[in-house]
Write an enzyme that holds these catalytic residues in place. Structure first.
Site, mmCIF file in Angstrom:
data_model
loop_
_atom_site.group_PDB
_atom_site.id
_atom_site.type_symbol
_atom_site.label_atom_id
_atom_site.label_comp_id
_atom_site.label_asym_id
_atom_site.label_seq_id
_atom_site.Cartn_x
_atom_site.Cartn_y
_atom_site.Cartn_z
ATOM 1 N N LYS A 10 1.596 -1.305 -0.016
ATOM 2 C CA LYS A 10 0.397 0.355 0.059
ATOM 3 C C LYS A 10 0.922 1.233 0.179
ATOM 4 C CE LYS A 10 -3.977 -2.206 2.601
ATOM 5 N NZ LYS A 10 -4.933 -2.164 3.282
ATOM 6 N N TYR A 50 -12.759 -1.836 -3.635
ATOM 7 C CA TYR A 50 -13.285 -2.382 -2.266
ATOM 8 C C TYR A 50 -14.965 -2.645 -2.787
ATOM 9 C CZ TYR A 50 -9.195 -1.255 -0.279
ATOM 10 O OH TYR A 50 -6.915 -2.418 0.490
ATOM 11 N N ASN A 113 -1.757 0.072 6.831
ATOM 12 C CA ASN A 113 -1.006 -0.863 7.234
ATOM 13 C C ASN A 113 -0.774 -2.484 5.831
ATOM 14 O OD1 ASN A 113 -3.417 -1.528 5.728
ATOM 15 N ND2 ASN A 113 -4.455 -3.024 7.296
ATOM 16 N N HIS A 116 -2.668 -5.283 1.561
ATOM 17 C CA HIS A 116 -3.837 -6.489 1.361
ATOM 18 C C HIS A 116 -3.167 -7.333 0.600
ATOM 19 C CE1 HIS A 116 -7.373 -6.499 0.050
ATOM 20 N NE2 HIS A 116 -7.274 -7.610 -0.779
ATOM 21 N N GLU A 127 -9.848 -11.383 -7.144
ATOM 22 C CA GLU A 127 -9.304 -9.982 -6.952
ATOM 23 C C GLU A 127 -7.714 -10.162 -7.832
ATOM 24 O OE1 GLU A 127 -9.910 -9.309 -2.515
ATOM 25 O OE2 GLU A 127 -7.559 -10.055 -2.993
HETATM 26 P P1 CMP Z 1 -7.823 -4.648 3.725
HETATM 27 O O1 CMP Z 1 -7.437 -4.980 3.581
HETATM 28 O O2 CMP Z 1 -7.168 -4.227 2.189
HETATM 29 O O3 CMP Z 1 -8.916 -4.580 3.555
HETATM 30 C C1 CMP Z 1 -10.289 -2.898 3.514
HETATM 31 C C2 CMP Z 1 -9.164 -2.405 4.383
HETATM 32 O O4 CMP Z 1 -9.566 -0.777 4.412
HETATM 33 C C3 CMP Z 1 -8.528 -2.452 6.019
HETATM 34 O O5 CMP Z 1 -7.304 -3.676 4.649
HETATM 35 C C4 CMP Z 1 -7.671 -1.149 6.285
HETATM 36 O O6 CMP Z 1 -6.842 -0.845 5.096
HETATM 37 C C5 CMP Z 1 -8.698 -0.179 6.168
HETATM 38 N N1 CMP Z 1 -9.540 -0.186 7.131
HETATM 39 C C6 CMP Z 1 -10.243 1.275 7.520
HETATM 40 N N2 CMP Z 1 -10.369 1.540 8.207
HETATM 41 C C7 CMP Z 1 -11.130 -0.328 8.930
HETATM 42 C C8 CMP Z 1 -11.481 -0.640 9.933
HETATM 43 N N3 CMP Z 1 -12.079 -0.278 10.666
HETATM 44 N N4 CMP Z 1 -11.958 -2.036 9.667
HETATM 45 C C9 CMP Z 1 -11.394 -3.188 8.700
HETATM 46 N N5 CMP Z 1 -10.446 -2.498 7.722
HETATM 47 C C10 CMP Z 1 -10.249 -1.037 7.641
#
Ligand code: CMP
Length: 139
Positions: A10, A50, A113, A116, A127
């Protein structure tokens, strides 16, 4: 079984030049990078990718973040690749991620984070097809 999973490095991680360090975590875990491309996601791409989160409170912010800089989209292949990648990544929230995981070591927040990974083989297929043609994947 040998599986493939979709991984995204990311913008928080590409901005800090962590692509190589993150790829080393995958390779050290026995996951082979069989396809990889550095791209700038458009708003439309982020919203489509998403789409399952469209009604969540964090959807707009997530799409802003995912378009804030380059990402590296990649396909990882190996034994139980979906589950193995999720182990290597750690929990979505870095505060809950186990020691030695990518998110524990590199993530800035639950949103920023660093990586993904697909959450099931079914979603992995969807995906992977979102970003790659079969001819681009070389095992
Ligand atoms: P990802 O695995 O890419 O899937 C959805 C993304 O939403 C997650 O990682 C985070 O980057 C983002 N995200 C932001 N806030 C939240 C939250 N409260 N719970 C889950 N995902 C979140």
């Amino acid at each position: 079984a040998i599986e493939r999973t979709l991984s995204i490095i990311k913008p928080d991680a590409t901005r800090r030049n962590l692509t190589g360090k993150i790829n080393a975590r995958f390779e050290d875990a026995g996951l082979k990078i069989v396809g990889q491309r550095r791209i700038q996601m458009t708003r439309a791409m982020a919203e489509a990718f998403y789409d399952v989160h469209r009604e969540r409170s964090f959807f707009g912010s997530l799409c802003d973040f995912m378009t804030s800089g380059p990402v590296v989209v990649q396909v990882l292949e190996g034994e139980d690749a979906v589950a193995k990648n999720r182990q290597v990544m750690g929990a979505t929230n870095p505060a809950n991620a186990d020691e030695g995981t990518i998110r524990r070591d590199f993530a800035e927040s639950i949103e920023a984070n660093s990586v993904h990974g697909s959450d099931s083989p079914e979603n992995a297929a969807r995906e992977i097809a979102f970003f790659f043609a079969e001819i681009d994947l070389v095992g």
